[in-house]
Write an enzyme that holds these catalytic residues in place. Structure first.
Site, PDB file in Angstrom:
ATOM      1  N   PRO A 105      -3.289  12.779   3.474  1.00 44.76           N
ATOM      2  CA  PRO A 105      -4.011  12.552   4.725  1.00 44.76           C
ATOM      3  C   PRO A 105      -3.594  11.256   5.404  1.00 44.76           C
ATOM      4  O   PRO A 105      -3.132  10.311   4.745  1.00 44.76           O
ATOM      5  CB  PRO A 105      -5.471  12.480   4.278  1.00 44.76           C
ATOM      6  CG  PRO A 105      -5.388  11.943   2.885  1.00 44.76           C
ATOM      7  CD  PRO A 105      -4.093  12.437   2.301  1.00 44.76           C
ATOM      8  N   LYS A 127       1.388   3.980  -3.041  1.00 46.96           N
ATOM      9  CA  LYS A 127       1.103   5.396  -2.843  1.00 46.96           C
ATOM     10  C   LYS A 127       2.333   6.253  -3.138  1.00 46.96           C
ATOM     11  O   LYS A 127       2.218   7.354  -3.701  1.00 46.96           O
ATOM     12  CB  LYS A 127       0.626   5.644  -1.410  1.00 46.96           C
ATOM     13  CG  LYS A 127      -0.766   5.128  -1.118  1.00 46.96           C
ATOM     14  CD  LYS A 127      -1.808   5.852  -1.953  1.00 46.96           C
ATOM     15  CE  LYS A 127      -3.215   5.424  -1.621  1.00 46.96           C
ATOM     16  NZ  LYS A 127      -4.232   6.118  -2.443  1.00 46.96           N
ATOM     17  N   TYR A 150       0.842  -1.199   0.000  1.00 42.59           N
ATOM     18  CA  TYR A 150       0.000   0.000   0.000  1.00 42.59           C
ATOM     19  C   TYR A 150       0.876   1.248   0.000  1.00 42.59           C
ATOM     20  O   TYR A 150       0.719   2.143  -0.838  1.00 42.59           O
ATOM     21  CB  TYR A 150      -0.927   0.007   1.214  1.00 42.59           C
ATOM     22  CG  TYR A 150      -1.706   1.296   1.352  1.00 42.59           C
ATOM     23  CD1 TYR A 150      -2.869   1.508   0.632  1.00 42.59           C
ATOM     24  CD2 TYR A 150      -1.258   2.309   2.202  1.00 42.59           C
ATOM     25  CE1 TYR A 150      -3.576   2.704   0.747  1.00 42.59           C
ATOM     26  CE2 TYR A 150      -1.955   3.502   2.320  1.00 42.59           C
ATOM     27  CZ  TYR A 150      -3.110   3.694   1.595  1.00 42.59           C
ATOM     28  OH  TYR A 150      -3.790   4.889   1.708  1.00 42.59           O
ATOM     29  N   LEU A 207      -5.160   8.220   8.190  1.00 38.75           N
ATOM     30  CA  LEU A 207      -6.385   7.430   8.104  1.00 38.75           C
ATOM     31  C   LEU A 207      -7.594   8.342   8.307  1.00 38.75           C
ATOM     32  O   LEU A 207      -7.686   9.044   9.305  1.00 38.75           O
ATOM     33  CB  LEU A 207      -6.371   6.319   9.159  1.00 38.75           C
ATOM     34  CG  LEU A 207      -7.432   5.244   9.022  1.00 38.75           C
ATOM     35  CD1 LEU A 207      -6.894   3.892   9.475  1.00 38.75           C
ATOM     36  CD2 LEU A 207      -8.684   5.577   9.823  1.00 38.75           C
ATOM     37  N   VAL A 208      -8.511   8.328   7.336  1.00 41.12           N
ATOM     38  CA  VAL A 208      -9.617   9.289   7.311  1.00 41.12           C
ATOM     39  C   VAL A 208     -10.858   8.688   7.966  1.00 41.12           C
ATOM     40  O   VAL A 208     -11.313   7.597   7.598  1.00 41.12           O
ATOM     41  CB  VAL A 208      -9.939   9.707   5.864  1.00 41.12           C
ATOM     42  CG1 VAL A 208     -11.073  10.722   5.848  1.00 41.12           C
ATOM     43  CG2 VAL A 208      -8.695  10.286   5.190  1.00 41.12           C
ATOM     44  N   SER A 239     -11.041   2.077   6.076  1.00 45.77           N
ATOM     45  CA  SER A 239     -10.799   3.046   7.147  1.00 45.77           C
ATOM     46  C   SER A 239     -11.864   2.951   8.234  1.00 45.77           C
ATOM     47  O   SER A 239     -11.563   3.000   9.426  1.00 45.77           O
ATOM     48  CB  SER A 239     -10.767   4.469   6.573  1.00 45.77           C
ATOM     49  OG  SER A 239      -9.702   4.619   5.664  1.00 45.77           O
TER      50      SER A 239
END
Length: 238
Positions: free
Chosen positions: A95, A72, A68, A97-98, A110
């Site tokens: 950001p 990214k 991951y 963790l949203v 999330s």
């Protein structure tokens, strides 16, 4: 797994940059990246502050199997390289963790991070630490990054890093009717610290970072409203 994550991430970034540049009238693109492109580096000590100048180390991501963060990182790097080549003004929001209210009817990864502590499926919490961001702050960061002429580069959107145990204690205090775990998995105890993320640059755009307690409260209320968890009254606002 790595092929499924990396190729779509990179091609998606390149497609957006090329599409914006091909239009001709687009001058700025605001891209959503991730804190995963920032903090993964074995040379970084626990508790160390990271900011928008930091990048995840691809070798470390590969060695630890964190595809991951690898995806990214390479996707954002590809976007920066292509934006420079196509002479496009790129601004990136990274950001953590949203959390917060859900738009979609289903649970995403999330939100599952919180839901698993409410439905009894998880009896212990991991010895790990995480930073959180409210979805409203993330949206505000994108709007201001687009509308502010002086905006440039990367902007970290992340609150204070909390151990999973602290997260569970906040949830239990706000919603004592849920079977929130009270013990840490394994014998190590709550030793994980994680990084400290600097959102000072984001504050210069006028974006305030919502406390994690409010992020958690709003997530649970949204899960209740959508019928994804049983309704349990809160003891009050955070």
């Amino acid at each position: 797994m790595q092929k499924k994550m990396i190729e779509p991430a990179v091609s998606g970034s390149r497609n957006v940059i090329n599409a914006a540049a091909d239009v001709g009238s687009v001058r700025r693109v605001v891209m959503t990246s991730s804190i995963g492109a920032v903090y993964m580096d074995s040379r970084r000590s626990a508790g160390e502050e990271v900011d928008e100048t930091c990048w995840s180390d691809l070798d470390h991501c590969r060695d630890t199997g964190n595809w991951y963060c690898y995806a990214k990182t390479v996707a954002e790097q590809a976007a920066w390289e292509l934006a420079k080549e196509r002479r496009l003004d790129l601004v990136v929001v990274n950001p953590s963790l949203v959390l917060g209210p859900l738009l979609q009817p289903a649970v995403n990864a999330s939100t599952w991070h919180v839901m698993k502590y409410l439905d009894g499926s998880t009896r212990t919490y991991a010895n790990a630490a995480q930073a959180y961001a409210h979805v409203h702050d993330v949206a505000d960061a994108h709007a201001r990054a687009y509308e502010t002429p002086a905006a440039h580069g990367r902007y970290l959107c992340a609150g204070r890093t909390l151990h999973r145990g602290k997260v569970c204690r906040i949830l239990a205090a706000l919603f004592p009717g849920y079977p929130v775990p009270t013990s840490c998995k394994g014998d190590a105890g709550e030793t994980a610290e994680g990084c400290r993320f600097s959102s000072r640059k984001l504050a210069e755009l006028g974006v305030a970072v919502t406390p994690a307690s409010q992020c958690l409260y709003d997530t649970v209320v949204s899960l209740q409203d959508k019928g994804l968890v049983p309704f349990v009254p809160a003891t009050g606002m955070p």
